[in-house]
Motif scaffolding. Structure first.
Motif, PDB file in Angstrom:
ATOM      1  N   ASP A  53       0.919  -1.025   0.298  1.00 18.65           N
ATOM      2  CA  ASP A  53       0.148  -0.001  -0.212  1.00 18.65           C
ATOM      3  C   ASP A  53       0.909   1.299  -0.140  1.00 18.65           C
ATOM      4  O   ASP A  53       2.284   0.867   0.540  1.00 18.65           O
ATOM      5  CB  ASP A  53      -0.609   0.136   1.104  1.00 18.65           C
ATOM      6  N   ALA A  54       0.014   2.935  -0.465  1.00 22.45           N
ATOM      7  CA  ALA A  54       1.294   3.298  -0.786  1.00 22.45           C
ATOM      8  C   ALA A  54       1.749   4.486   0.440  1.00 22.45           C
ATOM      9  O   ALA A  54       2.706   4.477   0.582  1.00 22.45           O
ATOM     10  CB  ALA A  54       0.109   4.969  -1.178  1.00 22.45           C
ATOM     11  N   ARG A  55       0.904   4.219   1.977  1.00 22.38           N
ATOM     12  CA  ARG A  55       1.804   4.735   3.261  1.00 22.38           C
ATOM     13  C   ARG A  55       3.028   3.658   3.495  1.00 22.38           C
ATOM     14  O   ARG A  55       3.595   4.275   4.011  1.00 22.38           O
ATOM     15  CB  ARG A  55       0.299   4.792   4.315  1.00 22.38           C
ATOM     16  N   ARG A  84       5.488   1.731   1.090  1.00 22.58           N
ATOM     17  CA  ARG A  84       5.952   2.146   0.862  1.00 22.58           C
ATOM     18  C   ARG A  84       6.575   3.955   1.047  1.00 22.58           C
ATOM     19  O   ARG A  84       7.971   3.990   1.401  1.00 22.58           O
ATOM     20  CB  ARG A  84       5.193   2.137  -0.156  1.00 22.58           C
ATOM     21  N   TRP A  85       6.257   4.667   1.219  1.00 17.80           N
ATOM     22  CA  TRP A  85       6.085   5.681   1.703  1.00 17.80           C
ATOM     23  C   TRP A  85       7.034   6.251   2.941  1.00 17.80           C
ATOM     24  O   TRP A  85       8.049   7.047   3.417  1.00 17.80           O
ATOM     25  CB  TRP A  85       4.966   7.322   1.769  1.00 17.80           C
TER      26      TRP A  85
END
Length: 266
Positions: free
Chosen positions: A207-209, A211-212
């Motif tokens: 998920d994007a969070r 990965r960030w």
């Protein structure tokens, strides 16, 4: 073979810190992280004791150490300070994981010349962006509540953790604030520093969070190395539990870390 570990206690500020020491070779102090006990780190400790005289301990409210009225960054730092004061070691290698890495940096900065070097495992990271923002609080609160059930089965054992979900969240917020200024502390430490970092500190979800968070974690170390080029870094394909899942690799990296020539090689 390593020597049998001795057990003793350090009393300070109303708490009793459980300490163990064993092994052979140059002195090394291993500082656990939040929610981690000496018992959890037994594999890494046993490996290090083949080549080092290793002291490790339980932070207040962890393992065999007693509970306390407060669980703050400064209180945990005082636990490390009390253990270091009680030891007869001269200039040990100071190793810390997660919160323990941050404690190690602060100790070294506040007590110049007292350690031979630092090995920091997945902590003390000057990330360019806050790792824990207001948007992340619901996730961390849910994590804290989940830990309540995870920790129940180990109460009354060497792996017990007496912090409640509020304590866990509050300490994480304090660490976030502390790390916002930790880059300046690195500037004050003259001893060698080696970092052992996980590539997936926040987990392996796509998920994007997540990965960030992992990108922000790496960016913090890249920032540190730009500011302090003599800081060395190793990356392991692991998550934040790397001290439990990759103990042999971490022991080897600690042993291979270039410290002052007075330190024995493994």
């Amino acid at each position: 073979m390593t020597t049998k570990a001795s057990q003793f206690e350090v009393h300070h500020n109303g708490v009793t810190i459980s300490v163990s020491r064993g092994g052979r070779g140059r002195p090394l102090v291993l500082c656990p992280g939040l929610l981690t006990t000496q018992a959890d780190l037994h594999e890494l400790t046993d490996l290090l004791r083949r080549d080092y005289d290793v002291t490790t301990f339980d932070l207040r409210g962890h393992g065999l150490s007693t509970p306390a009225d407060e669980y703050t960054f400064e209180a945990f730092l005082s636990d490390l300070d009390a253990v270091m004061t009680a030891l007869e070691h001269r200039s040990p290698l100071l190793v810390g994981h997660s919160l323990g890495a941050d404690l190690a940096v602060h100790y070294a900065a506040e007590h110049p010349g007292t350690v031979a070097g630092l090995v920091l495992v997945d902590g003390a990271n000057p990330t360019p962006e806050p790792f824990l923002t207001d948007a992340d609080l619901p996730d961390f609160q849910a994590m804290a509540e989940g830990l309540r059930h995870e920790l129940e089965p180990v109460k009354g054992t060497p792996r017990q953790v007496l912090l409640n979900p509020h304590d866990f969240l509050d300490v994480n917020l304090q660490v976030e604030a502390v790390r916002s200024g930790i880059l300046d502390l690195y500037q004050t430490i003259d001893q060698p520093i080696h970092l052992i970092m996980s590539t997936s500190m926040a987990g392996t979800s796509d998920d994007a969070r997540t990965r960030w968070r992992n990108q922000n974690w790496r960016a913090g170390i890249e920032r540190l190395v730009r500011e302090r080029p003599h800081v060395t870094t190793s990356w392991l394909d692991a998550d934040h539990r790397l001290v439990l899942t990759h103990a042999p690799e971490i022991a080897r990296l600690i042993c291979d870390t270039q410290m002052p020539r007075t330190l024995d090689r493994c």
